[in-house]
Scaffold this motif. Structure first.
Motif, short mmCIF file in Angstrom:
data_model
loop_
_atom_site.label_atom_id
_atom_site.label_comp_id
_atom_site.label_asym_id
_atom_site.label_seq_id
_atom_site.Cartn_x
_atom_site.Cartn_y
_atom_site.Cartn_z
N LEU A 63 0.33 57.41 63.18
CA LEU A 63 0.01 55.91 62.92
C LEU A 63 0.55 55.38 61.51
CD1 LEU A 63 -2.97 55.34 64.84
CD2 LEU A 63 -0.93 54.57 65.44
N ARG A 64 0.12 56.20 60.62
CA ARG A 64 0.31 55.99 59.10
C ARG A 64 1.90 55.86 58.70
NH1 ARG A 64 -2.36 59.48 56.56
NH2 ARG A 64 -4.40 58.69 57.22
N ALA A 65 2.47 56.77 59.30
CA ALA A 65 3.97 56.95 59.26
C ALA A 65 4.64 55.76 59.98
CB ALA A 65 4.51 58.37 59.70
N GLU A 66 4.20 55.51 61.29
CA GLU A 66 4.85 54.34 61.96
C GLU A 66 4.62 53.18 60.98
OE1 GLU A 66 4.15 52.02 66.37
OE2 GLU A 66 3.17 53.81 65.97
N GLN A 67 3.48 52.86 60.62
CA GLN A 67 3.44 51.62 59.80
C GLN A 67 4.27 51.64 58.69
OE1 GLN A 67 1.65 48.85 60.71
NE2 GLN A 67 1.98 47.85 58.88
N GLU A 68 4.15 52.44 57.95
CA GLU A 68 5.31 52.84 56.86
C GLU A 68 6.73 52.61 57.20
OE1 GLU A 68 4.78 56.59 54.86
OE2 GLU A 68 2.71 56.07 54.24
N CYS A 69 7.05 52.89 58.47
CA CYS A 69 8.54 52.91 59.10
C CYS A 69 8.65 51.39 59.12
CB CYS A 69 8.52 53.77 60.02
SG CYS A 69 10.17 53.45 60.90
N THR A 73 11.48 49.15 57.66
CA THR A 73 12.26 48.43 58.46
C THR A 73 12.07 47.02 58.14
OG1 THR A 73 11.94 49.91 60.16
CG2 THR A 73 12.84 47.88 60.79
N HIS A 74 10.97 46.31 57.91
CA HIS A 74 10.94 44.85 57.57
C HIS A 74 11.58 44.95 56.11
CE1 HIS A 74 9.23 40.97 57.32
NE2 HIS A 74 8.72 41.14 56.09
N PHE A 75 11.35 45.75 55.08
CA PHE A 75 11.94 45.64 53.80
C PHE A 75 13.36 45.79 53.79
CE2 PHE A 75 13.66 47.76 49.93
CZ PHE A 75 13.32 46.86 49.05
#
Length: 197
Positions: A63-69, A73-75
């Motif tokens: 979940l943390r990796a997905e949030q970072e991803c 992605t947003h960046f």
């Protein structure tokens, strides 16, 4: 509509107790009950497993990796938008530069045409200068001839004056060979010729 009344007969509890116990349920009801029980147990186990997995460190890391991803992605989407804006600005500048280059090419062609006209004019002027130099040389040779003629006339005049006037008469005629002097000499010669005639 008139109310209908239903009359239920109550059975006393003490009557026919054996009849209630003797009542058998159909088999399919038992099978459905067992299946429902198994389904509840299986669902409970599945929910427990899913809850255990959801609370596991690997799932939390995922979940943390997905949030970072998502953040990355947003960046990257923001960076891509900025890059696209910069590209559009660069394309606009390139179009302006291309237009400027076309304008400069046209100006250069006009300058070349003007330069060719100037070269033609320079060549024409050089030809005129050569012609004028030739004419000047001719005039110069003519002037030298005239100057020689005037010098000869002056010498003849001096000889004539010295022949007419005694040497000690106190009159001396000196003329310089400047253009004004030559003019005076020519005028004197003409006036003397008119006197002698």
């Amino acid at each position: 509509m008139a109310p209908t009344s239903c009359h239920y007969s109550r059975l006393p509890m003490d009557e026919n107790p054996k009849k209630l116990g003797d009542c058998k349920l159909p088999v399919w009801v038992g099978i459905v009950g067992i299946l429902l029980g198994l389904l509840v147990v299986v669902l409970s186990v599945v929910v427990g497993i899913l809850a255990a997995k959801a609370n596991s460190p690997a799932c939390k890391d995922g979940l943390r990796a997905e949030q970072e991803c998502r953040n990355i992605t947003h960046f990257l989407e923001q960076e891509l938008t900025q890059a696209q804006d910069a590209l559009r600005g660069t394309e606009a500048q390139a179009a302006t530069c291309n237009q400027t280059v076309e304008t400069l090419k046209i100006s250069l062609e006009e300058e070349k045409a003007g330069g060719r006209k100037q070269q033609e004019l320079v060549q024409k002027l050089q030809e005129e200068i050569k012609l004028l130099n030739h004419l000047l040389q001719n005039k110069s040779s003519e002037l030298q001839d005239k100057s020689q003629e005037l010098e000869q006339l002056r010498q003849e005049k001096e000889a004539l004056v010295s022949a007419k006037c005694p040497p000690n008469s106190g009159i001396s005629l000196r003329l310089s060979m400047t253009p004004a002097g030559l003019t005076v000499l020519v005028l004197l010669t003409l006036s003397l010729q008119a006197l002698l005639a």
